[in-house]
Enzyme design. Structure first.
Site, short mmCIF file in Angstrom:
data_model
loop_
_atom_site.label_atom_id
_atom_site.label_comp_id
_atom_site.label_asym_id
_atom_site.label_seq_id
_atom_site.Cartn_x
_atom_site.Cartn_y
_atom_site.Cartn_z
N GLU A 152 0.81 -1.21 0.00
CA GLU A 152 0.00 0.00 0.00
C GLU A 152 0.85 1.27 0.00
O GLU A 152 0.84 2.06 0.94
CB GLU A 152 -0.97 -0.02 1.19
CG GLU A 152 -1.94 -1.18 1.14
CD GLU A 152 -2.94 -1.19 2.29
OE1 GLU A 152 -4.01 -1.77 2.14
OE2 GLU A 152 -2.62 -0.62 3.37
N GLU A 314 -6.65 -7.71 -1.02
CA GLU A 314 -7.32 -7.75 0.28
C GLU A 314 -8.80 -7.46 0.06
O GLU A 314 -9.16 -6.36 -0.33
CB GLU A 314 -6.72 -6.71 1.24
CG GLU A 314 -5.25 -6.92 1.54
CD GLU A 314 -4.68 -5.84 2.48
OE1 GLU A 314 -5.49 -5.11 3.08
OE2 GLU A 314 -3.45 -5.73 2.58
#
Length: 683
Positions: A152, A314
């Site tokens: 991320e 995710e």
């Protein structure tokens, strides 16, 4: 990405797993149950640097060797991650220059994650080394198919003010402008005597008395932050490809101040996204018309614009939250399955749930996974099993197929980044984006997001009969020429207030509004005002006989016709500009240029859609309530019910539900959060 990258034509369903957080006695049972649920792939190690390198230059792979060997015994494939999102304490303690800093120079310290800066030569050395050591060690492990770089990028913060960042930004500015004269001109430093006379005076923005730094410098800072993050990722991608050339490479998440398109095209085999629909639903929990988690489809459309088929690294599977923020409630029964198919409908060819089992320690003890702490069966496990069984049957029909849409939103990074700081433009962008998304969803019209970039072609735009470029404040000559050609060739382009008055530096052009968009819009802006509670937005009347009066939002521009082919579609009926033009349409070549002197509301959007006669791909074979989204990949149609109540669909012809081989004809009830998949030929 296609499924062939994973050596299989089936859909790849999996889960994020942290063997280092669990007693080794649990591993075998965990992997066995994953396989029984229909999972085929796991992601590991994105936060495990200290396990791999407990001391500077001392490497240990034993724990993950055993875990990967166990996963392989159960036929599970593995995504290995570089652990650079969480540097070890010995590194940040010995070399504090690797830490990121606040704007005032105070360093972020060890104790969370993403507390480093991309610019530090020391940090880059250690990141390259750990990536190299891991790639060398795992290059031939039979379970590993690919790598996730970092985790991320630009999450937690997308601002960087460490000493190394100031130095890197100064060099970036030198490379871009070459001379201080050119930098001063681009940043407009003659204003408020900000002129720089030596390169050593150039820094990233620092604290100012009113926290109001130079806006043109800020735009360049965001470009620098993006370039710097990509450079940091490239260091790792190049290293992995050198030592593990048979593995694919991705990274995950869409976060601020990062050109994900450039990142994907330059470094990755495909892009990965982290999908947590409740982030969207939390924005408006009391508004039933907000569509809540359905709004997340637009985020997935943006991921699809980066990579037509992508991975969801995710996928939300349970309640979410850290101990001190993000208090998301539990998904209701069926929502986990709905969100899974939402991601797949919008382009996911691989999907991993976050996470296998909820952490029993640390910041994320409330970010629940499929299994609870006690490890006993629960409804999320049962729901995952249903999904695994279904995708085992139909997943191969979906992978590799492109999303179908004939309507698109235009976006670009310069306008996105410039608007972050522009209080006149940011609210307009959010209001218009939300209004268009809601109205199109209610009309069952699938949408794409298309980014205007240097390589964007007329052919790419012509795939869509209708484009919306709501508030393109910055409009370059090259993009204006491309859009002009699009409209002339027969396209319909719809724009809103504050269009076209800035150049690529963020400076205002000395020409009438809407600047370079004037030709295809056929208008000029005579007057304008920001609206607020003490200066309310105006009402508007369509020029059609009997049409209802509607409201504008946030900003009002008074429009003048400048072309013989332009016509007024709606006029203001209140405020001092009552009777003046608010919405216009102009025939330009073979196409149409629409211009609305405000932010778009849902009523205005519906009115425009009525007048440009846009149809839904559902027309003629199924009638859908507004709670249901239609999404199409190739010849597979997804019908998704976002309501907590059952809804009724009306099939005008017999259709087969691929998930249960049930024939659908006439009135059919779809359960709360229910999903239907049908196969249908489209021309």
């Amino acid at each position: 990405m296609t499924s062939k990258l994973l050596g299989s034509d089936s859909f790849q369903l999996g889960v994020c797993y942290y063997p280092e957080q669990w007693n080794e006695s649990l591993w075998e049972d965990d992997f066995r149950r994953m396989k029984e649920l229909g999972f085929s792939i796991v992601r590991v190690a994105e936060f495990a640097w200290t396990l791999f390198e407990p001391e500077d230059g001392t490497f240990s792979f034993e724990l993950f060797d055993r875990a990967l060997d166990a996963a392989h015994r159960y036929g599970l494939k593995v995504i290995m991650s570089t652990p650079t999102a969480t540097p070890p304490a010995w590194l940040t303690h010995r070399y504090p220059e690797v830490l990121n800093a606040r704007q005032d120079g105070v360093l972020y310290r060890h104790g969370q994650r993403r507390h480093y800066n991309y610019s530090s030569p020391v940090y880059r050395f250690y990141c390259e080394r750990i990536a190299r050591m891991m790639a060398e060690h795992y290059r031939n492990h039979p379970s590993i198919v690919g790598w996730q770089i970092d985790n991320e990028l630009n999450c937690e913060t997308s601002e960087f003010h460490a000493d190394a960042d100031h130095i890197a930004f100064r060099q970036w500015a030198k490379n871009k402008y070459h001379t201080l004269d050119q930098l001063n001109e681009a940043w407009g430093t003659v204003f408020w005597s900000q002129t720089y006379t030596d390169w050593e005076q150039v820094f990233l923005s620092r604290p100012t008395p009113s926290n109001s730094p130079n806006p043109h410098q800020l735009l360049d800072e965001k470009r620098f932050i993006s370039d710097n993050a990509i450079s940091f990722a490239r260091l790792q991608a190049d290293t992995i490809r050198r030592y593990a050339p048979n593995h694919w490479i991705t990274t995950n998440g869409i976060f601020g101040r990062l050109d994900n398109h450039a990142l994907n095209e330059g470094l990755l085999n495909f892009f990965s996204y982290d999908s947590y629909p409740q982030f969207s639903s939390l924005e408006d929990p009391n508004n039933e018309s907000s569509l809540r988690d359905r709004k997340w489809s637009l985020n997935l459309s943006e991921a699809r614009s980066i990579s037509p088929q992508f991975c969801v690294m995710e996928q939300q599977s349970g309640p979410g939250g850290w101990v001190n923020r993000m208090d998301m409630p539990a998904p209701r029964p069926g929502q986990m399955r709905l969100w899974t198919y939402q991601s797949i409908a919008h382009g996911a060819d691989m999907l991993l749930y976050f996470r296998w089992r909820t952490a029993t320690m640390g910041t994320e003890i409330y970010w629940h996974g499929i299994n609870d702490y006690h490890n006993r069966p629960n409804r999320r496990v049962r729901e995952a099993a249903r999904i695994g069984e279904e995708l085992g049957k139909v997943g191969g029909l979906i992978t590799g197929k492109n999303f179908r849409a004939r309507f698109a939103f235009l976006e670009d990074y310069d306008n996105k980044w410039d608007a972050e700081y522009d209080v006149w433009v940011t609210p307009l962008r959010w209001k218009s984006r939300d209004s268009w998304q809601k109205a199109l969803q209610e009309r069952h019209i699938p949408i794409d997001v298309v980014y205007m970039r240097e390589g964007t072609t007329l052919e790419q735009l012509q795939r869509y009969p209708v484009l919306v470029y709501s508030h393109a404040t910055i409009l370059t000559e090259e993009r204006a020429s491309l859009l002009d050609a699009y409209v002339r060739s027969g396209g319909t382009l719809i724009m809103g207030a504050r269009t076209g008055y800035k150049d690529q530096r963020g400076q205002c052009r000395m020409i009438p509004f809407p600047g370079l968009a004037a030709d295809w819009c056929g208008i000029s802006v005579e007057d304008f005002t920001l609206c607020n509670p003490s200066y309310p937005a105006a009402s508007v009347q369509w020029n059609d006989e009997g049409a209802a009066e509607i409201s504008t939002a946030l900003f009002n521009e008074v429009l003048n016709l400048e072309s013989d082919t332009a016509e007024i579609m709606a006029t203001y009926t209140s405020a001092y500009y009552s009777g003046e033009a608010a919405l216009t349409r102009n025939r330009h070549g073979n196409g149409w240029g629409w211009y609305f002197g405000s932010a778009f509301t849902e009523d205005v959007v519906h009115g425009i859609l009525d007048r440009i006669n846009v149809s839904s791909p559902a027309d003629g074979w199924v009638e859908l309530p507004k709670q249901v989204e239609i999404a199409i990949r190739g010849d597979i149609v997804f019908l998704l019910n976002y309501s907590h109540e059952p809804v009724r669909l009306n099939f005008l012809e017999s259709t087969l539900n691929l998930l249960d081989n049930r024939s659908l004809v006439g009135s059919v009830e779809l359960e709360p959060y229910g999903v239907l998949l049908v196969q249908r030929a489209f021309t």
